[in-house]
Design a protein around this motif. Structure first.
Motif, PDB file in Angstrom:
ATOM      1  N   ARG A 347       0.853  -1.272  -0.072  1.00  0.00           N
ATOM      2  CA  ARG A 347      -0.016   0.016   0.076  1.00  0.00           C
ATOM      3  C   ARG A 347       0.887   1.291  -0.053  1.00  0.00           C
ATOM      4  N   TYR A 348       0.637   2.185  -0.802  1.00  0.00           N
ATOM      5  CA  TYR A 348       1.365   3.614  -1.027  1.00  0.00           C
ATOM      6  C   TYR A 348       0.648   4.625  -0.570  1.00  0.00           C
ATOM      7  N   LEU A 349       1.225   5.403  -0.011  1.00  0.00           N
ATOM      8  CA  LEU A 349       0.703   6.661   0.400  1.00  0.00           C
ATOM      9  C   LEU A 349       1.492   7.876   0.121  1.00  0.00           C
ATOM     10  N   ILE A 350       1.194   9.043  -0.049  1.00  0.00           N
ATOM     11  CA  ILE A 350       2.248  10.417   0.027  1.00  0.00           C
ATOM     12  C   ILE A 350       1.709  11.130   1.033  1.00  0.00           C
ATOM     13  N   ILE A 351       2.546  11.595   1.946  1.00  0.00           N
ATOM     14  CA  ILE A 351       2.470  12.800   2.764  1.00  0.00           C
ATOM     15  C   ILE A 351       3.329  13.806   2.537  1.00  0.00           C
ATOM     16  N   GLY A 352       2.583  15.003   2.625  1.00  0.00           N
ATOM     17  CA  GLY A 352       3.501  16.103   1.888  1.00  0.00           C
ATOM     18  C   GLY A 352       4.080  16.881   3.167  1.00  0.00           C
ATOM     19  N   LYS A 353       4.728  17.899   2.820  1.00  0.00           N
ATOM     20  CA  LYS A 353       5.543  18.608   3.920  1.00  0.00           C
ATOM     21  C   LYS A 353       4.638  18.982   5.015  1.00  0.00           C
ATOM     22  N   GLY A 354       5.115  18.984   6.267  1.00  0.00           N
ATOM     23  CA  GLY A 354       4.181  19.437   7.411  1.00  0.00           C
ATOM     24  C   GLY A 354       3.409  18.220   7.750  1.00  0.00           C
ATOM     25  N   ASN A 355       3.868  17.214   7.262  1.00  0.00           N
ATOM     26  CA  ASN A 355       3.346  15.770   7.453  1.00  0.00           C
ATOM     27  C   ASN A 355       1.766  15.779   7.320  1.00  0.00           C
ATOM     28  N   LYS A 356       1.359  16.641   6.324  1.00  0.00           N
ATOM     29  CA  LYS A 356      -0.073  16.497   5.628  1.00  0.00           C
ATOM     30  C   LYS A 356      -0.478  15.639   4.757  1.00  0.00           C
ATOM     31  N   LEU A 357      -1.562  15.011   4.801  1.00  0.00           N
ATOM     32  CA  LEU A 357      -1.873  13.804   3.700  1.00  0.00           C
ATOM     33  C   LEU A 357      -2.154  14.439   2.544  1.00  0.00           C
TER      34      LEU A 357
END
Length: 379
Positions: A347-357
């Motif tokens: 399963r793959y997820l992308i979490i942006g800067k600031g740990n925002k989904l």
């Protein structure tokens, strides 16, 4: 036939095990409910399993559709009598629950026929599925659409369409939305609830579909369960701050997600026993890592959910990989797995800067994922 027999056992006992476990462990259930589920388990094991086996699996060919429908109607009478004889002392909530489970069993019996009749063309399978829902009265008698029932209905529809369950496929939604309004409510509601359970689409996409459903069926009895399901996804909205999970690295040190809050994280949930995970590591990951090597603000984070750390460490010892390697353990019971509603890996997820989904269902390693990650650098 051993494989098919095993599937039969799994199908007939999957939800029974869930409900029986709840009845034994939850103090809110009455003794009558516990007894009901215990008797039902005995009926499935000692009676129903043998009957279904003799009709579907102890024969060279699947029975004719009409013959199987007649068989299921007899089973339905047995299940209804079982309910009538034992439900008097159940609470209203418990009666609703066992009724829903009764419906789930019937749906599963329909799926078993589809599984046994692999030679049938899709058009014929869909016609059987439609007829099955109608002749068992499931199409219009289901008032309480639970998670388990919705999932069973979608599994049966996927089987009818010969589409792998759990993989997003437009043919499922296309079929549902081509149905007349009076035939669409049950399947559409199941589709939405299953999306919530399997997280096959984003919060925003599911929310929009639910709005359309409410507009079409404002008095539907399914709405409350769907609203509750959507509410459970609030933390998975795009832009939501992800919980600050903590894991162990290869040196046994504690690592928090917030340690990488200045990075864009491509998060890969995997285990050493997961064949598709390992295959991706061997065929896709090397080029994927190479393409992103120059971007210091993009981190590839691999989190193992192996039950024990040794298989995780042994694999990485023998197969060198770049990126950040962390250990969560506990398999599908890991907190991060439950948080993101993970039902299968990889399963793959992308979490942006600031740990925002950014993306709770990110693309697999490849060009699409590379493009999405690089584009995020400018945000």
């Amino acid at each position: 036939m051993n494989t098919q027999l095993n599937r039969l056992k799994i199908t007939l006992f999957l939800f029974l095990g869930v409900f029986f476990s709840l009845s034994v462990n939850a103090q809110d259930y009455s003794e009558s409910y516990v007894n009901y589920m215990s008797d039902l388990e005995k009926y499935v094991k000692d009676d129903l399993y043998g009957k279904v086996s003799s009709v579907l699996y102890d024969v060279e060919e699947a029975p004719l559709q009409e013959d199987y429908l007649s068989f299921v109607k007899e089973i339905q009478k047995e299940i209804n009598k079982f309910y009538t004889d034992r439900s008097a002392d159940l609470s209203l909530e418990e009666r609703m629950e066992v009724t829903s489970f009764k419906h789930t069993m019937l749906v599963q019996l329909g799926e078993l026929y589809l599984d046994r009749s692999q030679e049938m063309a899709v058009e014929e399978r869909l016609e059987f599925f439609k007829k099955y829902l109608s002749e068992t009265s499931l199409q219009h008698s289901i008032e309480n659409l639970t998670d388990d029932l919705a999932r069973s209905i979608m599994m049966a529809l996927h089987s009818a369409l010969k589409v792998p369950f759990g993989i997003s496929n437009s043919s499922v939604s296309d079929y549902i939305f081509e149905l007349p309004k009076e035939e669409r409510e049950l399947l559409w509601g199941s589709y939405i609830l299953n999306d919530v359970l399997m997280l096959t689409r984003s919060y925003e996409e599911i929310e929009e579909t639910l709005k359309d459903f409410k507009s079409t069926y404002p008095q539907s009895g399914y709405i409350q369960n769907m609203d509750e399901g959507l509410a459970s996804m609030e933390k998975l909205k795009t832009g939501a701050l992800v919980e600050d999970f903590q894991f162990a690295n290869l040196e046994g040190e504690a690592v928090k997600l917030s340690d990488y809050e200045d990075k864009i994280i491509y998060l890969d949930l995997w285990a050493s026993w997961c064949g598709p995970c390992i295959n991706t590591f061997r065929t896709k990951t090397p080029d994927f890592e190479k393409a992103l090597r120059e971007y210091e603000d993009i981190v590839l984070m691999y989190i193992s959910v192996d039950d024990q750390p040794d298989p995780w460490k042994n694999y990485l010892d023998k197969n060198q990989m770049r990126g950040v390697h962390l250990y969560a353990g506990k398999g599908f019971e890991a907190e991060i797995m439950k948080y993101f509603k993970v039902w299968g890996i990889p399963r793959y997820l992308i979490i942006g800067k600031g740990n925002k989904l950014v993306n709770v269902n990110a693309p697999r390693p490849g060009e699409e994922a590379i493009e999405e990650l690089i584009n995020l650098r400018g945000i």
